[in-house]
Design a protein around this motif. Structure first.
Motif, short mmCIF file in Angstrom:
data_model
loop_
_atom_site.label_atom_id
_atom_site.label_comp_id
_atom_site.label_asym_id
_atom_site.label_seq_id
_atom_site.Cartn_x
_atom_site.Cartn_y
_atom_site.Cartn_z
N ALA A 26 0.84 -1.20 0.00
CA ALA A 26 0.00 0.00 0.00
C ALA A 26 0.88 1.25 0.00
O ALA A 26 1.58 1.54 0.98
CB ALA A 26 -0.91 0.00 1.22
N GLY A 27 0.82 1.97 -1.11
CA GLY A 27 1.64 3.17 -1.23
C GLY A 27 1.24 4.25 -0.25
O GLY A 27 2.07 5.01 0.24
N TRP A 28 -0.06 4.34 0.04
CA TRP A 28 -0.52 5.38 0.97
C TRP A 28 0.09 5.19 2.35
O TRP A 28 0.30 6.15 3.09
CB TRP A 28 -2.05 5.36 1.08
CG TRP A 28 -2.75 6.10 0.00
CD1 TRP A 28 -3.68 5.60 -0.85
CD2 TRP A 28 -2.59 7.48 -0.36
NE1 TRP A 28 -4.11 6.57 -1.72
CE2 TRP A 28 -3.46 7.74 -1.44
CE3 TRP A 28 -1.80 8.50 0.11
CZ2 TRP A 28 -3.56 8.99 -2.03
CZ3 TRP A 28 -1.89 9.76 -0.49
CH2 TRP A 28 -2.76 9.99 -1.54
N VAL A 54 3.26 6.89 2.39
CA VAL A 54 3.05 8.33 2.55
C VAL A 54 2.82 8.66 4.02
O VAL A 54 3.42 9.60 4.57
CB VAL A 54 1.85 8.79 1.69
CG1 VAL A 54 1.55 10.26 1.93
CG2 VAL A 54 2.13 8.55 0.22
N VAL A 59 -6.82 5.40 9.72
CA VAL A 59 -6.27 5.97 8.48
C VAL A 59 -5.39 4.94 7.77
O VAL A 59 -5.42 4.83 6.53
CB VAL A 59 -5.49 7.26 8.82
CG1 VAL A 59 -4.43 7.54 7.80
CG2 VAL A 59 -6.44 8.43 8.88
N VAL A 60 -4.62 4.19 8.55
CA VAL A 60 -3.76 3.18 7.93
C VAL A 60 -4.63 2.09 7.27
O VAL A 60 -4.32 1.61 6.18
CB VAL A 60 -2.79 2.58 8.97
CG1 VAL A 60 -2.08 1.36 8.40
CG2 VAL A 60 -1.76 3.61 9.38
N ALA A 118 -5.79 3.43 4.19
CA ALA A 118 -4.68 3.52 3.24
C ALA A 118 -4.39 2.15 2.62
O ALA A 118 -4.05 2.06 1.44
CB ALA A 118 -3.43 4.05 3.94
N VAL A 119 -4.52 1.12 3.43
CA VAL A 119 -4.28 -0.23 2.89
C VAL A 119 -5.36 -0.58 1.88
O VAL A 119 -5.09 -1.19 0.84
CB VAL A 119 -4.24 -1.26 4.04
CG1 VAL A 119 -4.26 -2.67 3.50
CG2 VAL A 119 -2.99 -1.05 4.90
N ILE A 174 -6.20 7.93 -5.76
CA ILE A 174 -5.66 9.18 -5.25
C ILE A 174 -6.72 9.94 -4.45
O ILE A 174 -6.44 10.91 -3.75
CB ILE A 174 -5.14 10.04 -6.43
CG1 ILE A 174 -4.29 11.21 -5.95
CG2 ILE A 174 -6.30 10.56 -7.26
CD1 ILE A 174 -2.93 10.82 -5.53
N LEU A 183 -8.11 9.43 -1.86
CA LEU A 183 -7.95 9.42 -0.40
C LEU A 183 -7.21 10.67 0.08
O LEU A 183 -7.28 11.01 1.27
CB LEU A 183 -7.17 8.16 0.02
CG LEU A 183 -6.99 7.91 1.52
CD1 LEU A 183 -8.32 7.63 2.18
CD2 LEU A 183 -6.02 6.77 1.78
N ALA A 184 -6.52 11.34 -0.83
CA ALA A 184 -5.62 12.43 -0.44
C ALA A 184 -6.29 13.51 0.41
O ALA A 184 -5.74 13.89 1.45
CB ALA A 184 -4.98 13.03 -1.68
N LEU A 215 -6.86 12.24 3.89
CA LEU A 215 -5.58 12.02 4.56
C LEU A 215 -4.98 13.36 5.00
O LEU A 215 -4.45 13.47 6.11
CB LEU A 215 -4.62 11.31 3.59
CG LEU A 215 -3.43 10.60 4.19
CD1 LEU A 215 -3.88 9.56 5.19
CD2 LEU A 215 -2.62 9.95 3.09
N TRP A 268 -6.90 14.59 7.97
CA TRP A 268 -6.51 13.87 9.18
C TRP A 268 -5.15 14.36 9.69
O TRP A 268 -4.96 14.55 10.89
CB TRP A 268 -6.43 12.37 8.88
CG TRP A 268 -5.83 11.63 10.04
CD1 TRP A 268 -6.45 11.22 11.17
CD2 TRP A 268 -4.45 11.27 10.18
NE1 TRP A 268 -5.55 10.60 12.01
CE2 TRP A 268 -4.32 10.63 11.44
CE3 TRP A 268 -3.32 11.42 9.39
CZ2 TRP A 268 -3.09 10.15 11.90
CZ3 TRP A 268 -2.11 10.95 9.85
CH2 TRP A 268 -2.01 10.32 11.09
N PRO A 299 2.56 7.28 -7.62
CA PRO A 299 3.52 7.13 -6.52
C PRO A 299 2.85 7.13 -5.15
O PRO A 299 3.44 6.64 -4.19
CB PRO A 299 4.44 8.35 -6.70
CG PRO A 299 3.67 9.31 -7.51
CD PRO A 299 2.73 8.54 -8.36
N PHE A 300 1.64 7.69 -5.06
CA PHE A 300 0.97 7.74 -3.75
C PHE A 300 0.36 6.39 -3.39
O PHE A 300 0.49 5.92 -2.27
CB PHE A 300 -0.10 8.84 -3.75
CG PHE A 300 0.47 10.20 -3.96
CD1 PHE A 300 1.16 10.84 -2.94
CD2 PHE A 300 0.35 10.84 -5.17
CE1 PHE A 300 1.71 12.09 -3.12
CE2 PHE A 300 0.90 12.09 -5.37
CZ PHE A 300 1.57 12.72 -4.35
N THR A 301 -0.35 5.81 -4.36
CA THR A 301 -0.97 4.52 -4.06
C THR A 301 0.00 3.38 -4.30
O THR A 301 -0.21 2.27 -3.79
CB THR A 301 -2.20 4.30 -4.96
OG1 THR A 301 -1.77 4.32 -6.32
CG2 THR A 301 -3.25 5.38 -4.75
N GLY A 302 1.07 3.63 -5.06
CA GLY A 302 2.01 2.58 -5.39
C GLY A 302 1.46 1.64 -6.45
O GLY A 302 2.03 0.59 -6.70
#
Lengths: 322, 695
Positions: free
Chosen positions: A32-34, A37, B128-129, B132-133, B138, B140-141, B144, B147, B519-522
């Protein structure tokens, strides 16, 4: 003196550290990339929260000014000036001691310290700590802040009986002085040039010689106080407190007092006029051979009060007299 | 009353805000809908208000009720655990997240202390984690960010409230200047530092991995069997799919994201151009070709599959895939690594199971898939949007050196592969001659491939607009000698055909290029336009290796991503047009910062010069007249303080004047008119005050 800052990890810091580790593990296992972050944000916050208070402690400047006189055991207000921007600081004077105060630099204000011992207060030691902005880590450092002028901390007065003046036992203490006074001291033979009004006619009649009245003036009592702080330090402090209680009382009663002490640069013998001067002299006094106790100078007719560990009254803590 | 952080309303509000932001993120990712929103937006704040109002009252009964409800919730969740577990890891994650959210509401009902509030803050991080998982986009930004702001504010407020019980320093008569701008400097500086540092860390942080301990996600929203079991079905191409039969209510026309390559035949002369529709996301730690299927038979215009017999492969989780008959991997000793790829479908697509080369394990919502001899995998059910499956590929870490070292001998190729993929193709003489001429100097097959790639790159150009292929013309000949422009099908086909003419085994593969990595979510975001065709060449001792002159996918041995933030600037540039506005903005910022720096230095120099100048000099003169000259190294306040001890009646004006002079020299701002007047008055008082003899 611990001038360098020392860190102490606080509960939020521990939790954040654990969260960063968890984020790393989670990101490595879930992809998970987030989470990467979030971990980076947490790490950035942790680094900032660790470095910022350290930086604040490194860059704040502290200055203290105080009044010229203080009293041991009594609150002493001092002006603390803190310059340089920082998160809230907790400043705790440790020598002399006082409770912690919250300081949001830049600011200036009064901190109240309580000097526990007499002496010349040249500097104040402050325990400065900072854990802002997040409270992850508390950095603390001891700062010795020199005072621009020393504060003379007088001993706390310990009331007790005045030591027996030596002058009274040797007959060197006089309360009167021959001269143009109102009191008739005696009669003597006439000398040339003396006014006729001084002739004491009854005595002249009795003796057949011209006799004149001899008068005297009442003078203030004169004392020489010698404070000897040699011996047990605690008892020596008790001696200083004893002198601090006795001498102002004598001064208030009109006695002229000459105080002999030993100071850092040698024995000192000088008159004192009021409580403040007594306090300053006692504040400067150190253990050592005080100024000579024998009468000298203008007060050669003074009695001598000796404030020593040996003469310390029983109730002021002298074990030797019990 | 303790007066601790728990009494601070702003701190409590910040904690609730962090929890609400985290809760909304979870609701968004778990699709909890209106009930979830009610819990987050209604129950959480209401519970917080209630616990704050009742924080000083006995709560024994409330605690009993909260504990009972909490235990009941856990029991209810455990009861449904088996069912959720059967639906996959994803379902368990979602139900766990919802349970945790509900427990937060219960916890919020009873948190009168600082510890409870800090625990809620930590819980918001957990939520939040979790979000995120679960998140793959994007979107979610914003949550996030909200938060992060709320949690940071809560931490700062908690720290400040924790210090609030300490007595503040009693302000002096002349406090140093500290205007609102200066007060804002610290928080703004801290926020900017955190953001900048986080960005830098993100650029160097290790890339997220995919090594799961338990199981990989595999889900199917709806189970709909394909028309022909083991056959190919692609609803996205409608009538263009030979195996597709229109369903009632379903569209029969090709979708705008449908790619004709994912059918039983590929006509190189008629390719619709798929658009930017996001068709799937791929979670993988390295980019690769997401292979779909291969074609082996070429007739001069169309590619077809000679042998479409599919054999079922059954298993559990995972389905262990046997080595395909035409993989040619026997006796190969190239080092390998596992590449885990999770495919999250965003649009209905073909029932082809995509994956990097040489899939070994398949985590699939069904217990059976179908495999062709070339390794192509087909699902027994339609793969609609929302379908998730994970492929573990055993990637051979091939480098150019290995390929060069491979024997350039057709005899070293397994017979079945040679017969099927190295047979003389349908080709025009001038194309065959061209292949021989271009590769004349090559001593190994790798250099042969590279020489052909270079020739294609030099003599043709990539274009999506090509003229129609005249009837009866060979597509490769037309591309290489007439049109000299084409797209991936023409380019890949030309490469395969020319290689085959040289006796090198090659085939055409269709699938997707990796797509753009977010790059944010991978995740690699694969769009319809990323559908692609490329060549695969067989190297004895190495196996099949993909080549493509039009896509920049590195060899597996050179493809490791170094950092999670790799490609961040390019990603942002594509969305924010950084290249257009960044130079002027950054230039302006640099100029502004430089000007501020110059002004600051100039001001400091001016003040340093003025330190003994017009401001403090009159005061020094006045004090020297009445007292003594200022000693070297003696600060102005110390000088005034020493003066005040001798002249107690003038100590106030002297202290005031010294403080004002000090501030004029070292403070952030110049003195105001009132302060200047006060300074002049204090100096005048010192000058004209009663003379007192000094010591």
């Amino acid at each position: 003196m611990r001038d360098w800052a020392r860190p102490r990890l606080c509960a939020p810091g521990v939790a954040t550290l654990a969260a960063i580790g968890s984020c790393y593990v989670i990101s490595r296992t879930t992809g998970a990339g987030w989470v990467v972050v979030i971990g980076c944000v947490l790490l950035a916050a942790l680094v900032t929260g660790v470095v910022q208070p350290w930086w604040s402690l490194r860059h704040i400047r502290l200055a203290l000014t105080g009044p010229p006189d203080g009293l041991a055991g009594a609150p002493l207000g001092m002006t603390l000036t803190v310059t340089g921007a920082s998160a809230p600081l907790v400043v705790t004077p440790t020598d002399p001691t006082a409770g912690p105060v919250l300081v949001a630099a830049p600011t200036a204000g009064t901190v109240t310290v309580v000097p526990v011992r007499r002496g010349l207060l040249q500097a104040v030691t402050l325990d400065v700590s900072c854990s802002g902005p997040f409270g992850f880590v508390t950095w603390s450092a001891l700062r010795r802040v020199p005072l621009p002028a020393p504060v003379a901390v007088a001993p706390h007065p310990r009331p007790g009986p005045a030591p027996v003046p030596e002058g009274l036992t040797t007959g060197t203490a006089f309360r009167t002085r021959p001269g143009d006074g109102d009191l008739t001291r005696g009669a003597r033979e006439y000398r040339d040039g003396e006014p006729i009004r001084l002739v004491h006619w009854p005595a002249t009649a009795r003796t057949g010689t011209v006799m004149v009245r001899e008068t005297e003036t009442e003078t203030a009592p004169r004392l020489r106080a010698v404070v000897d702080l040699r011996g047990d330090p605690d008892l020596a402090e008790a001696v200083a407190g004893w002198a601090a209680a006795v001498l102002p009382a004598l001064l208030a009663a009109g006695t002229e007092v000459e105080l002999g002490t030993c100071e850092a640069d040698g024995p000192c013998l000088a008159p004192v006029r009021n409580r403040r001067e007594v306090g300053r002299r006692l504040a400067r006094a150190v253990p050592g051979v005080p100024a000579p106790g024998a009468p000298a100078g203008s007060l050669d007719d003074a009695a001598v009060l000796r404030f020593t560990v040996a003469t310390l009254p029983d109730r002021l803590g002298n074990p030797g007299t019990r | 009353m303790s007066g601790g952080p728990e009494e601070s309303v702003p701190f409590r509000i910040a904690v609730v805000a962090a929890l609400v932001a985290a809760g909304l993120a979870v609701v968004r990712e778990t699709a909890a809908g209106v009930p979830g929103l009610l819990v987050v937006l209604g129950a959480l704040p209401a519970a917080s208000v209630m616990t704050h109002v009742l924080r000083h009252r006995p709560r024994r009964l409330l605690r009993v009720v909260v504990a009972a409800v909490g235990l009941g919730s856990v029991a209810w969740w455990l009861a449904g655990f088996t069912q959720a577990a059967a639906s996959g890891v994803g379902a368990v994650q979602v139900s766990l997240a919802e349970l945790f959210l509900w427990l937060q509401v219960l916890h919020m009902l009873d948190q009168p202390t600082r510890r409870g509030l800090m625990l809620s803050l930590l819980s918001s991080l957990v939520l939040v984690v979790i979000a995120a998982v679960l998140s793959v986009s994007i979107d979610l930004a914003p949550l996030l960010g909200a938060w992060a702001v709320a949690a940071g504010t809560a931490l700062v407020l908690a720290h400040r409230a924790g210090c609030a019980h300490l007595p503040r320093i009693a302000p002096s008569p002349v406090p140093p200047t500290s205007g609102p701008a200066r007060r804002l400097l610290l928080p703004v500086g801290v926020a900017a530092t955190v953001v900048t540092l986080a960005a830098v860390l993100f650029l160097v942080a290790p890339v997220a991995g995919t090594q799961r301990v338990l199981a990989f996600p595999a889900e199917l929203r709806e189970r709909r069997p394909v028309p022909v079991l083991g056959g190919l079905s692609n609803p996205a191409v409608g009538g263009g799919d030979a195996g597709f039969t229109s369903r009632p209510g379903g569209a029969s026309a090709r979708k705008r994201f449908g790619y004709f390559g994912f059918t039983r035949e590929l006509d190189t002369a008629a390719r619709g151009r798929p658009d930017d529709t996001l068709v799937m996301r791929v979670r993988a730690r390295a980019p690769d070709f997401w292979r779909g299927q291969t074609f082996d038979a070429w007739d001069g215009r169309r590619w077809t599959i000679t042998d479409e017999r599919a054999r079922p492969v059954t298993g559990g989780r995972p389905i262990v895939l046997p080595r395909p008959a035409l993989a040619g991997l026997e006796g190969i000793l190239v080092p390998t690594d596992d590449l885990v790829q999770t495919f999250i479908l965003e649009r209905p697509g073909p029932n082809i199971v995509f994956g990097a080369a040489d899939p070994r394990d398949l985590y699939f919502p069904e217990r059976r898939v179908f495999q062709l001899d070339d390794g192509t995998l087909r699902s027994p059910v339609e793969l609609e949007d929302g379908a998730i499956y994970t492929v573990v590929s055993e990637r051979r870490l091939v480098t150019a050196g290995m390929l060069r070292a491979a024997p350039a001998d057709p005899a070293a190729v397994p017979t079945r592969i040679r017969e099927r993929y190295a047979a003389p193709p349908v080709i025009t003489p001038r194309v065959a001659a061209l292949a021989r001429r271009v590769t004349a100097g090559a001593t190994n097959w790798y250099d042969t491939v590279r020489a052909l790639e270079r020739h294609l790159a030099r003599t043709t150009r990539y274009s999506l607009r090509i003229p129609p292929l005249p009837p009866g013309r060979d597509a490769v000949d037309q591309y290489l000698f007439v049109d000299r422009r084409g797209f991936c099908e023409q380019i890949g086909t030309s490469l395969v055909v020319m290689l085959r003419s040289l006796g090198i085994p090659a085939r055409l593969v269709v699938g997707y290029v990796p797509g753009e990595r977010n790059p944010f979510t991978g995740l690699y975001e694969v769009r319809a336009r990323d559908a692609h065709a490329w060549a695969e060449v067989y190297f004895p001792g190495v196996g099949w290796q993909g080549f493509d002159p039009t896509a920049s996918v590195p060899l597996a041995g050179d493809s490791a991503l170094r950092a999670a933030g790799a490609g961040l600037l390019a990603y942002l540039d594509a969305r924010l047009a950084l290249a257009r506005w960044a130079p002027p903005v950054l230039g302006g910022l640099a100029v502004g910062l430089g000007a501020m720096l110059v002004l600051q230095v100039a001001r400091r120099l001016r003040r340093r010069r003025a330190a003994g100048g017009p401001c403090s000099r009159p005061l020094e003169r006045a004090l020297a007249r009445r007292f003594r000259a200022r000693s070297p190294g003696e600060t102005l306040p110390a000088y005034a303080s020493a003066f005040g001890r001798v002249h107690p009646d003038l100590a106030g004006p002297a202290g005031l004047a010294a403080a004002l002079c000090d501030r004029a020299v070292f403070g952030p701002h110049d003195l105001g008119p009132d302060e200047r007047a006060a300074l002049a008055e204090a100096i005048a008082t010192i000058r004209t005050g009663p003379r007192v003899r000094g010591p």
